[in-house]
Design an enzyme around this catalytic site. Structure first.
Site, short mmCIF file in Angstrom:
data_model
loop_
_atom_site.label_atom_id
_atom_site.label_comp_id
_atom_site.label_asym_id
_atom_site.label_seq_id
_atom_site.Cartn_x
_atom_site.Cartn_y
_atom_site.Cartn_z
N TYR A 285 0.80 -1.22 0.00
CA TYR A 285 0.00 0.00 0.00
C TYR A 285 0.83 1.28 0.00
CZ TYR A 285 -4.20 -2.78 0.61
OH TYR A 285 -5.22 -3.66 0.40
N GLU A 343 -2.56 -7.90 -2.80
CA GLU A 343 -3.38 -6.71 -2.56
C GLU A 343 -2.58 -5.47 -2.95
OE1 GLU A 343 -5.05 -6.09 1.39
OE2 GLU A 343 -5.50 -8.23 1.59
N TRP A 381 -6.95 -4.47 -4.65
CA TRP A 381 -7.84 -4.31 -3.49
C TRP A 381 -8.59 -3.01 -3.66
CZ3 TRP A 381 -9.10 -7.60 0.42
CH2 TRP A 381 -10.00 -7.07 1.35
N GLU A 388 -14.45 -1.43 5.69
CA GLU A 388 -13.01 -1.24 5.89
C GLU A 388 -12.69 -1.21 7.40
OE1 GLU A 388 -10.34 -1.52 4.21
OE2 GLU A 388 -9.00 -0.55 5.63
N TRP A 389 -12.99 -2.28 8.09
CA TRP A 389 -12.64 -2.46 9.49
C TRP A 389 -12.98 -1.21 10.32
CZ3 TRP A 389 -12.49 -7.42 9.43
CH2 TRP A 389 -11.94 -8.10 8.37
N PHE A 397 -12.55 1.61 -1.32
CA PHE A 397 -11.43 0.97 -2.02
C PHE A 397 -11.83 0.33 -3.35
CE2 PHE A 397 -7.56 0.74 0.60
CZ PHE A 397 -8.01 1.20 1.83
C1 BGC Z 1 -6.18 -5.84 4.56
C2 BGC Z 1 -7.58 -5.54 4.04
C3 BGC Z 1 -7.85 -4.06 4.15
C4 BGC Z 1 -6.81 -3.32 3.32
C5 BGC Z 1 -7.00 -1.81 3.29
C6 BGC Z 1 -5.12 -4.86 4.10
O1 BGC Z 1 -4.13 -4.72 5.05
O2 BGC Z 1 -5.81 -7.15 4.24
O3 BGC Z 1 -8.50 -6.31 4.74
O4 BGC Z 1 -9.14 -3.74 3.74
O5 BGC Z 1 -5.55 -3.56 3.89
O6 BGC Z 1 -6.81 -1.25 4.55
#
Ligand code: BGC
Length: 445
Positions: A285, A343, A381, A388-389, A397
């Site tokens: 990311y 991802e 992703w 989103e948690w 996303f």
């Molecule tokens: C996780 C995902 C999360 C994404 C964006 C990743 O670390 O596996 O579940 O939605 O990051 O934060």
């Protein structure tokens, strides 16, 4: 400006990624659902609720994936549905997953199945099972066995665990971003160690039941660099952060030894974990800047920042740093295993950053392939906006947008860009001109 065409390998896997709790809805029997019920923990007072409605009808989105030309999708199964009580398995839940995986295959989409993506059945969490190797490892192996027996005829690409480092850090060091929401370094360390041991047990189980299983891990890696240029202490802390967060997993799963941080409280050697990866999954990311701070022993004497002035995604989720993808892929090359980008993405509600994010990250990926790195697939992703948690539904996303009230989908422009890439197997200057013209000057000044 001359035209260009970046060509990807013919058999490249082009996909998207999701996780059960984030898209299925009504996963009421796991620790996250419980956690969400306390007001104040999730942004905007959200809870996962119906999520994206996949438990009832994932197939409608599978149709949309097929329309975009995707040939791969990574999804997870929900342990609390499959094993609602310790040792009690629900064959109807397994059958539903079988149906989903068949549905993907019928549409020409190869599934990659994650077995654990942050959620635990309530019964498992009540006993703090991840903190006890003797209890978690056999239970995770038993769960894996049930899954491979039920789904092994429709899946052979497995990811037992998603991001052990994030699960440990967010749950046990962040003080409330994820359950159990504590700050306790020694619990974090034992959870991380046990996750790696559980991965190794799942690896053995999957291979015992499926000779051709391909088993890897989705590992979250970040670029860490010192905050202040030429500051030796910052550079040292950045190195330590990278070593703990990025590299400790490989010490265990490739070389069969515990990284120094995982030796704290270890009662067994890591020898059995050696060689338990058939491939490496990279979740990438962003970049962090580390700065030395002697008052912060919990974070290994460092604090984390974003690069001052950097381009950030929504809510300052992360710095957009496409070069980092290439840097990390080059580091991974040393392990000589196939790599999937399991991802990569960003929250971007109005889709004004995502097209250029995609182009630049895909260019890094293409460069990696030119360096002969064995990258086999890319899973964006995410396919669709989802839960989103702790950020709830506010971080978007998805390549597809979703209205959380009506469940209506809208196809974002970046989805069309991705479609053009995956259906042609190329990234061209025409695509850049169409979807993100301002980038032409950046890419080719
Ligand atoms: C996780 C995902 C999360 C994404 C964006 C990743 O670390 O596996 O579940 O939605 O990051 O934060």
């Amino acid at each position: 400006m001359s035209d260009f065409t970046l060509t990807f390998p013919r058999d490249f896997k082009w996909g998207t990624a999701t996780a059960a709790h984030q898209v299925e809805g009504q996963n009421t029997n796991n620790q996250w659902w419980q956690w969400e019920q306390t007001h104040g923990r999730i942004a905007n007072g959200d809870s996962s609720g119906r999520a994206a409605g996949w438990w009832e009808n994932a197939e409608a989105d599978f149709d949309r994936m097929a329309e975009l030309g995707l040939n791969a999708h990574r999804l997870s199964v929900e342990w609390s549905r499959i094993e609602p009580r310790d040792g009690v398995f629900d064959s109807a839940a397994l059958e539903r997953y079988h149906e989903m995986l068949r549905g993907l295959r019928q549409r020409g989409i190869e599934p990659m199945v994650t077995l654990h993506h942050f959620t635990n059945p309530v019964w498992l969490d009540e006993q703090r099972t991840w903190e006890d190797a003797d209890r978690i490892v056999p239970r995770f192996a038993r769960f894996t066995e049930m899954v491979v027996k039920a789904l092994g005829d429709v899946c052979d690409l497995w990811c037992p665990i998603n991001e052990p480092n994030v699960f440990a850090v967010m749950g046990y060091l962040s003080g409330g971003r994820m359950p159990p929401g504590v700050i306790d370094l020694s619990r974090a360390v034992s959870v991380l160690r046990n996750m790696l041991s559980a991965h190794a047990a799942a690896y053995e189980t999957l291979h015992a039941h499926q000779a051709l299983a391909r088993v890897g891990i989705a590992h979250h890696m970040r670029v860490f660099q010192g905050l202040r240029a030429a500051n030796l202490l910052d550079a040292t802390v950045a190195h330590i952060h990278a070593s703990v967060f990025n590299d400790s997993l490989f010490d265990a799963l490739i070389y069969g030894r515990w990284h120094w941080i995982l030796r704290r409280g270890a009662t067994a050697s890591a020898r059995k974990l050696r060689g338990t990866l058939d491939w490496i999954g990279l979740n990438y990311y962003s970049r962090h800047r580390s700065a030395f701070d002697r008052t912060k022993p919990q974070s290994l004497y460092g604090d984390l920042f974003y690069t001052p002035g950097a381009q950030m995604s929504d809510f300052n989720f992360g710095e957009i740093y496409p070069e980092g993808l290439l840097m990390l892929l080059r580091k991974l090359a040393r392990y000589k295993l196939p790599i999937y980008i399991t991802e990569n993405g960003l929250p971007d509600h109005d889709d004004d950053l995502r097209p250029s994010f995609l182009v630049q990250h895909l260019r890094s990926l293409w460069q990696a392939i030119q360096f002969c790195l064995d990258v086999r697939g890319y899973y964006h992703w995410s396919f669709i906006d989802n839960f989103e948690w702790s950020e709830g539904f506010r971080m978007k996303f998805g390549l597809l947008g979703m209205d959380t009230h009506t469940q209506e989908r809208d196809v974002r422009r970046s989805a069309l860009l991705y479609r053009d890439v995956v259906t042609s197997g190329t990234l061209t200057s025409d695509m850049v001109r169409t979807y993100t013209p301002e980038l032409i000057q950046v890419l080719f000044p």
